[in-house]
Write a protein that holds these residues in place. Structure first.
Motif, PDB file in Angstrom:
ATOM      1  N   LEU A 161       0.664  -0.886  -0.291  1.00 13.77           N
ATOM      2  CA  LEU A 161       0.014   0.042   0.138  1.00 13.77           C
ATOM      3  C   LEU A 161       0.831   1.084  -0.071  1.00 13.77           C
ATOM      4  O   LEU A 161       0.186   2.528  -0.891  1.00 13.77           O
ATOM      5  CB  LEU A 161      -0.818  -0.120   1.056  1.00 13.77           C
ATOM      6  N   GLY A 183       2.712  -2.477  -5.785  1.00 16.45           N
ATOM      7  CA  GLY A 183       2.158  -1.809  -5.477  1.00 16.45           C
ATOM      8  C   GLY A 183       2.184  -0.684  -6.265  1.00 16.45           C
ATOM      9  O   GLY A 183       1.256   0.116  -6.405  1.00 16.45           O
ATOM     10  N   TYR A 188       1.247   1.745  -3.471  1.00 15.57           N
ATOM     11  CA  TYR A 188       0.327   2.256  -4.609  1.00 15.57           C
ATOM     12  C   TYR A 188       0.485   3.395  -4.386  1.00 15.57           C
ATOM     13  O   TYR A 188      -0.224   4.004  -5.463  1.00 15.57           O
ATOM     14  CB  TYR A 188      -0.953   0.953  -4.120  1.00 15.57           C
TER      15      TYR A 188
END
Length: 69
Positions: free
Chosen positions: A10, A38, A13
């Motif tokens: 994350l 990500g 990302y």
């Protein structure tokens, strides 16, 4: 451990990049793989993988075929 990899995924990302020296130190590890996937927007939905080679189209169709028609 999966929760930590998910947090690294994350973090990638969201567009964050670790310093180059840290990426080199972690190259080839699961940490680097989680960040890299990500950072490049890779994910799975309904057993279908989306990423660099197969972009996600929210409408469910193939955007390239719609543009050509």
């Amino acid at each position: 451990m999966d929760a930590l990899y998910h947090r690294v995924y994350l973090w990638g990302y969201s567009g964050h990049q670790p310093p180059r020296w840290l990426r080199r130190a972690l190259a080839g590890s699961q940490w680097h793989r989680a960040w890299f996937l990500g950072f490049n927007g890779f994910f799975e939905q309904d057993s279908t993988s989306f990423g660099l080679a197969r972009p996600f189209t929210p409408s469910g169709g193939n955007a390239f075929l719609r543009e050509c028609a």
